[in-house]
Scaffold this motif. Structure first.
Motif, mmCIF file in Angstrom:
data_model
loop_
_atom_site.group_PDB
_atom_site.id
_atom_site.type_symbol
_atom_site.label_atom_id
_atom_site.label_comp_id
_atom_site.label_asym_id
_atom_site.label_seq_id
_atom_site.Cartn_x
_atom_site.Cartn_y
_atom_site.Cartn_z
ATOM 1 N N GLN A 1 0.778 -1.207 0.176
ATOM 2 C CA GLN A 1 -0.041 -0.105 0.105
ATOM 3 C C GLN A 1 0.741 1.071 -0.022
ATOM 4 O O GLN A 1 0.569 2.205 -0.665
ATOM 5 C CB GLN A 1 -0.968 -0.102 0.946
ATOM 6 N N ALA A 2 2.042 1.205 0.751
ATOM 7 C CA ALA A 2 2.909 2.339 1.046
ATOM 8 C C ALA A 2 3.610 2.926 -0.396
ATOM 9 O O ALA A 2 3.524 3.869 -0.780
ATOM 10 C CB ALA A 2 3.905 2.037 1.876
ATOM 11 N N LYS A 3 3.859 1.503 -1.338
ATOM 12 C CA LYS A 3 4.358 1.740 -2.581
ATOM 13 C C LYS A 3 3.521 2.258 -3.489
ATOM 14 O O LYS A 3 3.832 3.185 -4.283
ATOM 15 C CB LYS A 3 5.150 0.444 -2.903
ATOM 16 N N LEU A 4 2.229 1.735 -3.477
ATOM 17 C CA LEU A 4 1.369 2.289 -4.458
ATOM 18 C C LEU A 4 1.115 3.780 -4.017
ATOM 19 O O LEU A 4 0.801 4.625 -5.149
ATOM 20 C CB LEU A 4 -0.015 1.469 -4.300
ATOM 21 N N LEU A 5 0.703 4.205 -2.874
ATOM 22 C CA LEU A 5 0.582 5.434 -2.338
ATOM 23 C C LEU A 5 1.401 6.302 -2.965
ATOM 24 O O LEU A 5 1.196 7.394 -3.660
ATOM 25 C CB LEU A 5 0.519 5.749 -0.941
ATOM 26 N N SER A 6 2.747 6.010 -2.986
ATOM 27 C CA SER A 6 3.778 7.069 -3.316
ATOM 28 C C SER A 6 3.678 7.386 -4.989
ATOM 29 O O SER A 6 3.792 8.425 -5.719
ATOM 30 C CB SER A 6 5.295 6.340 -3.316
ATOM 31 N N ALA A 7 3.344 6.141 -5.727
ATOM 32 C CA ALA A 7 3.030 6.384 -7.100
ATOM 33 C C ALA A 7 2.039 7.216 -7.377
ATOM 34 O O ALA A 7 1.981 7.997 -8.477
ATOM 35 C CB ALA A 7 2.959 4.768 -7.932
ATOM 36 N N ILE A 8 0.902 6.975 -6.778
ATOM 37 C CA ILE A 8 -0.368 7.739 -6.925
ATOM 38 C C ILE A 8 -0.320 9.296 -6.519
ATOM 39 O O ILE A 8 -0.600 10.036 -7.451
ATOM 40 C CB ILE A 8 -1.512 7.040 -6.084
ATOM 41 N N GLN A 9 0.514 9.493 -5.752
ATOM 42 C CA GLN A 9 0.643 10.825 -5.152
ATOM 43 C C GLN A 9 1.549 11.671 -6.001
ATOM 44 O O GLN A 9 1.180 12.656 -6.642
ATOM 45 C CB GLN A 9 1.320 11.125 -3.970
ATOM 46 N N ASN A 10 2.568 10.958 -6.461
ATOM 47 C CA ASN A 10 3.726 11.557 -7.329
ATOM 48 C C ASN A 10 3.418 11.687 -8.753
ATOM 49 O O ASN A 10 4.001 12.118 -9.643
ATOM 50 C CB ASN A 10 5.058 11.176 -6.792
ATOM 51 N N ARG A 11 2.585 10.613 -9.119
ATOM 52 C CA ARG A 11 2.100 10.429 -10.551
ATOM 53 C C ARG A 11 3.619 10.079 -11.357
ATOM 54 O O ARG A 11 3.848 10.446 -12.496
ATOM 55 C CB ARG A 11 1.458 11.565 -11.223
ATOM 56 N N LEU B 1 -6.645 5.691 1.105
ATOM 57 C CA LEU B 1 -7.950 5.493 1.156
ATOM 58 C C LEU B 1 -8.620 7.036 0.578
ATOM 59 O O LEU B 1 -9.366 7.177 -0.414
ATOM 60 C CB LEU B 1 -8.753 5.258 2.247
ATOM 61 N N TYR B 2 -7.909 8.090 1.299
ATOM 62 C CA TYR B 2 -8.251 9.287 0.625
ATOM 63 C C TYR B 2 -7.901 9.678 -0.735
ATOM 64 O O TYR B 2 -8.437 10.428 -1.432
ATOM 65 C CB TYR B 2 -7.725 10.358 1.893
ATOM 66 N N ARG B 3 -6.798 8.918 -0.948
ATOM 67 C CA ARG B 3 -6.198 9.461 -2.242
ATOM 68 C C ARG B 3 -7.010 8.674 -3.542
ATOM 69 O O ARG B 3 -7.431 9.308 -4.623
ATOM 70 C CB ARG B 3 -4.737 8.697 -2.440
ATOM 71 N N ILE B 4 -7.799 7.470 -3.182
ATOM 72 C CA ILE B 4 -8.216 6.640 -4.373
ATOM 73 C C ILE B 4 -9.817 6.787 -4.275
ATOM 74 O O ILE B 4 -10.604 6.462 -5.418
ATOM 75 C CB ILE B 4 -8.029 5.114 -4.111
ATOM 76 N N ASN B 5 -10.465 7.668 -3.339
ATOM 77 C CA ASN B 5 -11.752 7.558 -3.387
ATOM 78 C C ASN B 5 -12.531 9.171 -3.505
ATOM 79 O O ASN B 5 -13.284 9.474 -2.637
ATOM 80 C CB ASN B 5 -12.585 6.669 -2.069
ATOM 81 N N THR B 6 -11.981 9.720 -4.176
ATOM 82 C CA THR B 6 -12.586 10.985 -4.306
ATOM 83 C C THR B 6 -13.910 11.028 -4.749
ATOM 84 O O THR B 6 -14.669 11.763 -4.036
ATOM 85 C CB THR B 6 -11.636 11.953 -5.593
ATOM 86 N N ILE B 7 -14.187 10.148 -5.426
ATOM 87 C CA ILE B 7 -15.788 9.863 -5.815
ATOM 88 C C ILE B 7 -15.767 8.402 -5.432
ATOM 89 O O ILE B 7 -14.972 7.574 -6.160
ATOM 90 C CB ILE B 7 -16.117 9.964 -7.327
ATOM 91 N N HIS B 8 -16.625 8.041 -4.822
ATOM 92 C CA HIS B 8 -17.093 6.546 -4.321
ATOM 93 C C HIS B 8 -18.506 6.223 -5.218
ATOM 94 O O HIS B 8 -19.491 6.729 -5.124
ATOM 95 C CB HIS B 8 -17.429 6.466 -2.809
ATOM 96 N N ILE B 9 -18.232 5.040 -5.896
ATOM 97 C CA ILE B 9 -19.465 4.404 -6.470
ATOM 98 C C ILE B 9 -19.652 3.045 -6.174
ATOM 99 O O ILE B 9 -18.923 2.185 -6.054
ATOM 100 C CB ILE B 9 -19.266 4.389 -7.988
ATOM 101 N N GLU B 10 -20.980 2.916 -5.376
ATOM 102 C CA GLU B 10 -21.440 1.601 -4.738
ATOM 103 C C GLU B 10 -22.132 1.063 -5.759
ATOM 104 O O GLU B 10 -23.221 1.540 -6.339
ATOM 105 C CB GLU B 10 -22.081 1.719 -3.675
ATOM 106 N N VAL B 11 -21.842 -0.075 -6.234
ATOM 107 C CA VAL B 11 -22.627 -1.194 -7.284
ATOM 108 C C VAL B 11 -23.635 -1.777 -6.510
ATOM 109 O O VAL B 11 -23.306 -2.643 -5.545
ATOM 110 C CB VAL B 11 -21.584 -1.815 -8.193
#
Length: 454
Positions: A263-273, A312-322
């Motif tokens: 999760q930490a490695k993924l967060l870094s990539a998402i934050q910095n693009r 969690l805050y990074r990935i759910n700017t918009i939350h869609i519940e199916v």
């Protein structure tokens, strides 16, 4: 000898003969014309690799304007062709002007044969490179179309589904990160593909990654890529999923199954693009639209300390519940009819229909496996039915997913399923915690659940 095609345009016929003699030993096809007006009659100008074009055709005129005019005409008919301008009146400003108009190079008369041949060969290599780039772009465009094709459709008109699709339409045009949640089999990937299809990135690639199926040791290599020699089996440089999805959409399914370290490695990539390939120090920027999905309760996992709150805050700017299938009412029958036609055609039983009593049975069932379970149920009924009308007895609705085991499990598979289900329920769907309780790896647990098609 190069397999090239050269066209020489000059009003001096002696010069044309000299060039034809010089070039015939270097290129397979050399053609000459003395009147530039003949350019308009060339229907296959695109087939030439190089044009040698004089800059002055009228007696007493040495401005180069005639050559520039014909250069523009050639470029209109064949934009990728390499044009080398020729003149006896050299001027730096004229050469610069010709290059700005699209000429590849500029030579002075009289020329040195070796230098002229070197110039022409360089132009020929440039033309070949441009052709290869054009072919690669066409192949890339075709490949993206193939990858983005999906034979599945979002089917139904219930209020629950309509509300989701309305939200998808609003969000799709933006580039915000989206988190899709819902039970297994509800169609989270279809929603992700719909977001991509309606976005400004629709002509780019959609890359889906099943995060639960990637082991921790291969996580960085799969997502960020690696360089040759980075580890034992790294025999060549390889781009990861982030790079592959550049300019397009990246769909990370089952994101709730990641360990805290990954999760930490993924967060870094998402934050910095940006990403860094394994075995390299070079930072690579990536431009992606991020879509994630899970069937886990991430908020509860954050409370339990097994999912990072900042991720969690990074990935759910918009939350869609199916919504689950049981909450979609008559969509059950619409989907059943769709799959009946699909599998009826596949198994050469096109006249099948479902009677009213069978429809009532389908509507009354809870569908714990959602759309995926409905699809399998219809396919099984189509294969096993003996008549054209499907009756309630033709639908063998599985009770595995709602098994209470009142009489106790009777097989090893039932026992295994009961233990896994209880462990996951106790830990709110957290695979890592459930796997630890059961004494197996998260990867093993995930694979067992995939096999059971939970």
């Amino acid at each position: 000898m190069q397999d090239g095609k050269i066209l020489v345009i000059d009003d001096n016929k002696s010069l044309l003969s000299a060039l034809e003699i010089l070039l015939q030993f270097e290129f397979k096809n050399v053609e000459t014309i003395s009147n530039p007006n003949q350019i308009s009659s060339f229907k296959d100008l695109n087939t030439f690799d190089i044009v040698l074009l004089d800059m002055n055709f009228s007696a007493g005129v040495n401005t180069g304007n005639e050559g520039l005019f014909w250069l523009r005409e050639i470029k209109k008919k064949a934009p990728l062709i390499s044009v080398i301008m020729m003149t006896a009146y050299g001027a730096v400003d004229l050469a610069v002007k010709a290059l700005k108009e699209g000429a590849t190079d500029f030579v002075l008369k009289p020329w040195n044969n070796e230098k002229l041949l070197a110039t022409i060969k360089s132009a020929y290599l440039l033309r070949k490179s441009q052709n290869e780039v054009q072919e690669l772009k066409q192949k890339e465009s075709h490949l993206k179309q193939v990858i983005n094709q999906d034979s599945n459709f979002i089917i139904g008109n219930s209020k629950a589904l309509t509300a989701v699709l309305n939200l998808v339409t609003k969000v799709a045009k933006t580039d915000v990160n989206v988190l899709i949640t819902g039970e297994n089999g509800t169609g989270k990937e279809l929603i992700a593909r719909e977001l991509h299809r309606l976005s400004v990135r629709q002509k780019e690639v959609f890359i889906g990654v099943d995060m639960g199926s990637i082991s921790e040791t291969l996580f960085e290599s799969e997502l960020f890529g690696h360089t040759k020699g980075a580890f034992t089996d790294a025999k060549e440089d390889r781009a990861g999923k982030f790079e592959a999805a550049n300019k397009g959409s990246l769909f990370l399914d089952e994101i709730g199954n990641l360990s805290l370290q990954t999760q930490a490695k993924l967060l870094s990539a998402i934050q910095n693009r940006t990403i860094v390939r394994v075995g390299s120090n070079k930072t690579i920027p990536v431009d992606i639209r991020l879509i994630c999905a899970t069937n886990c309760n991430l908020n509860q996992m954050v409370a339990d300390g097994v999912f990072r709150e900042d991720l969690l805050y990074r990935i759910n700017t918009i939350h869609i519940e199916v919504p689950p299938l049981r909450e979609r009412g008559n969509d059950i029958l619409i989907l059943a009819d769709f799959y009946l036609k699909k599998f009826g055609s596949k198994y050469n039983k096109p006249a099948l229909r479902i009677n009213n009593f069978a429809e009532e049975k389908l509507l009354a069932y809870r569908w714990p496996g959602n759309v995926r379970e409905l699809q399998h149920t219809i396919e099984r009924a189509v294969i096993l039915c003996e008549g054209n009308v499907l009756k309630p007895t033709d639908f063998l609705l599985s009770t595995t997913k709602e098994m209470s085991f009142e009489k106790g499990p009777e097989t090893l598979d039932e026992m295994e399923h009961l233990m896994i289900t209880k462990a996951l329920d106790q830990h709110n769907g957290n695979y890592s915690a459930a796997a630890s309780q059961l004494g197996v790896s998260r990867q093993t647990l995930y694979n067992k659940m995939k096999k059971l098609d939970r």
